[in-house]
Write an enzyme that holds these catalytic residues in place. Structure first.
Site, PDB file in Angstrom:
ATOM      1  N   GLY A   1      75.062 -11.600 -26.308  1.00 57.55           N
ATOM      2  CA  GLY A   1      75.458 -10.441 -27.010  1.00 57.55           C
ATOM      3  C   GLY A   1      75.411 -10.503 -28.307  1.00 57.55           C
ATOM      4  N   ALA A   2      75.521 -11.642 -29.131  1.00 58.71           N
ATOM      5  CA  ALA A   2      75.532 -11.609 -30.625  1.00 58.71           C
ATOM      6  C   ALA A   2      73.987 -11.438 -31.053  1.00 58.71           C
ATOM      7  CB  ALA A   2      75.779 -12.802 -31.096  1.00 58.71           C
TER       8      ALA A   2
ATOM      9  N   GLY B   1     104.974  -2.257 -52.553  1.00 63.06           N
ATOM     10  CA  GLY B   1     105.154  -0.998 -51.693  1.00 63.06           C
ATOM     11  C   GLY B   1     104.068   0.041 -51.064  1.00 63.06           C
ATOM     12  N   GLY B   2     104.402   1.177 -50.877  1.00 67.41           N
ATOM     13  CA  GLY B   2     103.370   1.808 -50.619  1.00 67.41           C
ATOM     14  C   GLY B   2     102.218   2.211 -51.660  1.00 67.41           C
TER      15      GLY B   2
END
Ligand code: HXC
Length: 510
Positions: free
Chosen positions: A404-405, A169-170
């Site tokens: 770009g790497a 859960g939370g």
């Protein structure tokens, strides 16, 4: 008088008994240790100082006021790990299933506040059935108080979560906001909604282990940074990790004694790169050979294996390592590896840990799955993380640094302090084959011409010297000498001072 002293001992014994012998036995039967046993393994012997042993809940609904065990399901306090202070909380599953009540939360908040004030890590040992059902919104409020402190502590003191039982859960959102999450295999799980709810809502049939066990979170979701065989191993490994980390962002990482010469040369590195530029090799070998005593603490070992992240020491000082791994997906960057490395780089930068980047990257992974998954935004995370980092940054390009790497992987242009390359480095927009296919499309039918064009391109770009001519590479170094060069580089950067412009906070591409 003796009666009063005895009463204290009796009360302490009562608190230490947790949920009683039967529930402790049930815990042991599941292969789990109790909260106190875990703390004992985590901390230096005899160093634990407990807070709030006598705190009791104040709830009354559903008859819970008939049961008010001292400590209220969580053991909190401080102690030392190899002499260095940490704060710890350990949820006690034997008391109301370790569920979180208002007072249970207040105990956790108290030690988090002290950790923040005094500058020491917070270690949370989670083993809980979630919100104390009998308390309703008071318990939810307690969670939110913990969450707020997780947020305030982020980047100020290291926060480590170990999941050692249920975490559902939370409740998962407190560990989620800490720096590292570790799990214990076969006895821990984390999920926002459990198998029953999943079945009702989506018709999927899944076990708790499949949905949120250690394997799922270390291999698929990347929620967890590592998994250990049992509670004892988990506590030992957390101790090992703490040794690498500074106590807070006000301090430098610890310097430990080392027994490995910074001048150590290693000729086996001269042949690490295979003759065939497309053949893989194990980048971990380089990391082990550079590190003091070959010690590498790997983070997220099982996830996005095309990039390696973790801690080593050089001359006793902690260094974060990010390295492309040519053994997996040729070491390319993709969504998962970019996210993994970006988070690691940001942790290092937040806690003044210098970064060593080892580069062998053929570029970003192409494909619809990557583009639809948002590789643009995720790749930008790593670019952003490197560019904003002000800690010392030393980069060694061992082989490919394409496209770009090349820019992303702690290049000179992103304020790399030392950018080294091995003679085997190839720094270019792309590999020769791809480049020739684009530049000489009309000649593709002529194999001889294409071979000559490819060789031309390789001669021009498959080396580190074009970049070195421009000063983008500070020095081309011999592989065997890498440890010495890197140690000297970091040593020269110990006084580095670099600040980014003032801002309320950045807006990194989430
Ligand atoms: C109060 C709880 C409890 C809880 C367990 N117990 N969870 N008491 N509140 N949330 C108690 C049980 O009554 C039992 O008490 C003891 O702990 C051990 O539980 P068992 O069920 O016997 O253990 P086990 O079979 O190992 O099962 C563990 C479990 C199960 C899977 C965690 O207890 C369970 O499903 N609990 C409820 C989980 C849940 O729905 N929590 C709320 C989630 S919502 P006795 O006296 O018999 O020993 C949530 C929201 C957080 O957490 C929101 C944050 C923003």
């Amino acid at each position: 008088m003796t009666d009063i002293l005895q009463e204290l001992e009796d009360r302490r014994a009562d608190a230490r008994a947790g949920g009683g012998a039967k529930r402790v036995e049930a815990q042991h039967t599941k292969g789990k240790l109790t909260a106190r046993e875990r703390i004992e393994l985590l901390l230096d012997e005899g160093s634990f100082e407990e807070f709030d042993m006598f705190v009791k809940h104040r709830a009354t609904d559903f008859g819970i006021d008939a049961q008010r065990p001292p400590g209220d399901g969580v053991v909190t306090g401080w102690g030392t790990v190899n002499g260095r202070m940490i704060y710890v909380f350990a949820q006690d599953f034997t008391v109301f299933g370790g569920s979180l009540s208002e007072t249970h939360a207040q105990k956790i908040c108290k030690i988090m506040d002290m950790a923040l004030q005094n500058g020491a890590p917070v270690i949370g040992l989670n083993d809980s059935g979630g919100a104390r059902i009998q308390e309703g919104v008071a318990s939810l409020a307690g969670y939110a108080e913990v969450f707020q402190r997780n947020i305030m502590a982020s980047g100020v003191v290291p926060q480590i979560s170990v999941i050692m039982g249920p975490c559902a859960g939370g409740a998962v959102y407190s560990p989620a906001m800490t720096d590292f999450i570790f799990m214990v295999k076969d006895s821990s799980y984390m999920f926002v909604t459990g198998p029953d709810v999943v079945k009702t809502v989506t018709n999927e049939v899944v076990t708790a282990e499949e949905l949120g066990g250690a394997s799922t979170h270390t291999k698929k979701s990347s929620v967890a940074d590592g998994a250990f065989e049992d509670d004892a191993e988990a506590m030992m490994e957390v101790r090992r990790l703490i040794d690498f980390l500074p106590a807070s962002n006000r301090e430098k990482p610890p310097v430990r004694p080392f027994f490995d010469s910074p001048d150590r040369i290693d000729h086996s590195l001269d042949t690490l790169i295979p003759d065939n530029a497309n053949a893989p090799y194990d980048m971990k070998e380089l990391i082990h050979k550079l590190a003091d005593e070959g010690d590498f603490y790997e983070i997220q070992e099982e996830y996005a294996k095309n990039i390696l992240t973790g801690f080593i020491r050089l001359e006793g000082s902690t260094v974060g390592v990010v390295a492309n791994q040519p053994m997996v997906l040729a070491g390319c960057l993709d969504i998962d590896s970019s996210r993994k490395a970006a988070r690691f780089v940001r942790f290092c930068d937040a806690f003044s840990i210098p970064i060593l980047t080892l580069v062998d990257v053929p570029g970003f992974l192409p494909g619809t799955a990557q583009e639809y998954g948002g590789v643009i935004k995720h790749g930008a995370k790593l670019l952003y993380a490197y560019g904003e980092a002000t800690v010392p940054k030393v980069t060694v390009i061992t082989r490919k640094a394409y496209g770009g790497a090349y820019d992303v992987m702690a290049s000179k242009h992103l304020r790399g302090d030392f950018n080294y390359a091995w003679p085997t480095a190839e720094i270019a927009v792309m590999g020769a084959k791809g480049a020739v296919e684009i530049l000489y499309r009309s000649e593709l039918g002529d194999a001889d011409k294409i071979a000559a064009r490819t060789k031309d391109y390789e001669d021009r770009f498959a080396n580190p010297f074009v970049a070195a001519e421009r000063g983008f590479i500070d020095e081309v170094i011999q592989p065997y000498n890498t440890r010495k060069r890197v140690c000297r580089a970091f040593a020269s950067l110990r006084g580095k001072k670099l600040e980014n412009p003032w801002k309320k906070h950045d807006n990194l591409p989430l």
